[in-house]
Design a protein around this motif. Structure first.
Motif, short mmCIF file in Angstrom:
data_model
loop_
_atom_site.label_atom_id
_atom_site.label_comp_id
_atom_site.label_asym_id
_atom_site.label_seq_id
_atom_site.Cartn_x
_atom_site.Cartn_y
_atom_site.Cartn_z
N ASN A 32 1.19 10.31 11.85
CA ASN A 32 0.45 9.10 11.51
C ASN A 32 0.67 7.94 12.48
O ASN A 32 0.14 6.85 12.27
CB ASN A 32 0.79 8.66 10.09
N HIS A 33 1.46 8.12 13.53
CA HIS A 33 1.70 7.03 14.49
C HIS A 33 1.48 7.51 15.90
O HIS A 33 2.02 8.35 16.43
CB HIS A 33 3.11 6.47 14.35
N SER A 46 0.85 -1.19 0.00
CA SER A 46 0.00 0.00 0.00
C SER A 46 0.89 1.24 0.00
O SER A 46 2.11 1.15 0.18
CB SER A 46 -0.93 0.00 1.22
N ASP A 47 0.26 2.39 -0.18
CA ASP A 47 0.99 3.66 -0.14
C ASP A 47 1.20 4.09 1.30
O ASP A 47 0.30 3.94 2.14
CB ASP A 47 0.21 4.74 -0.90
N HIS A 48 2.39 4.62 1.59
CA HIS A 48 2.74 5.05 2.95
C HIS A 48 3.11 6.52 2.97
O HIS A 48 3.61 7.06 1.99
CB HIS A 48 3.89 4.21 3.48
N GLU A 49 2.88 7.13 4.12
CA GLU A 49 3.08 8.57 4.28
C GLU A 49 4.54 9.00 4.13
O GLU A 49 4.83 10.16 3.93
CB GLU A 49 2.55 9.03 5.65
N TYR A 50 5.48 8.07 4.24
CA TYR A 50 6.89 8.43 4.15
C TYR A 50 7.43 8.35 2.72
O TYR A 50 8.64 8.31 2.51
CB TYR A 50 7.73 7.58 5.11
N THR A 67 5.63 10.90 9.90
CA THR A 67 5.67 9.71 10.76
C THR A 67 5.01 9.99 12.10
O THR A 67 4.20 9.21 12.58
CB THR A 67 7.12 9.23 10.93
N GLU A 87 6.74 6.05 0.19
CA GLU A 87 7.00 4.74 -0.40
C GLU A 87 5.70 3.96 -0.56
O GLU A 87 4.74 4.17 0.18
CB GLU A 87 7.95 3.91 0.48
N ARG A 88 5.68 3.08 -1.53
CA ARG A 88 4.62 2.09 -1.68
C ARG A 88 5.29 0.78 -1.30
O ARG A 88 6.30 0.39 -1.88
CB ARG A 88 4.11 2.04 -3.12
N ALA A 127 9.64 -2.25 -0.94
CA ALA A 127 9.28 -0.84 -1.07
C ALA A 127 9.70 -0.27 -2.41
O ALA A 127 10.74 -0.65 -2.95
CB ALA A 127 9.91 -0.02 0.05
#
Length: 142
Positions: free
Chosen positions: A141-142, A101-105, A138, A107-108, A123
């Motif tokens: 979102n965490h 999936s797509d990530h906020e940092y 980061t 990368e997929r 990635a």
């Protein structure tokens, strides 16, 4: 097959900052990048000593440290197409741990286990972000 861009081990530990200090003393490692979650836990720290590169992260609910039943190492594989590589792993008998999936940092990526029990983070870079942008996303979102 997709182009492999980088491979490095990720060590899950209890006390990432202590591990970073240890690797600096023992191997002369320098800290390349370090990101924390909103509680201050290290979610990724990249180290380099000569040509060797590896990452360290604090143990958490997804990645327990080896002494508490976790994998001793997670292999981080940067590729041109994470979806294609994940599909090839599954087609070859591997299993999905986290869907790609797509990530906020920027990368997929996802996580798979190969048929021999080794864990791979796959990635593909989707955005070029500064370290400050990655850290802010980061924490948010965490």
């Amino acid at each position: 097959m997709t182009e492999i861009q980088q491979l490095y081990p990720r060590l899950v530990v209890d006390g990432a900052d202590d591990a970073i200090a240890f690797y600096a003393r023992a191997f002369g490692a320098e800290l390349v990048e370090r990101y924390t979650d909103s509680a201050g836990h290290v979610v990724h720290a990249l180290l380099r000593a000569g040509p060797a590169v590896w990452a360290v992260k604090d143990a958490d609910g997804h990645d327990p440290a080896p002494g508490s039943g976790g994998a001793s190492v997670i292999l981080a594989l940067h590729v041109a197409d994470a979806d294609a590589v994940a599909a090839a792993v599954v087609d070859g008998g591997g299993t999905v741990i986290f869907e790609v999936s797509d990530h906020e940092y920027g990368e997929r990526g996802g996580r798979v286990s190969d048929p021999f029990g080794h864990v791979w983070m796959l990635a593909t870079r989707t955005e070029d972000l500064t370290p400050d942008e990655i850290q802010a996303r980061t924490v948010a979102n965490h």
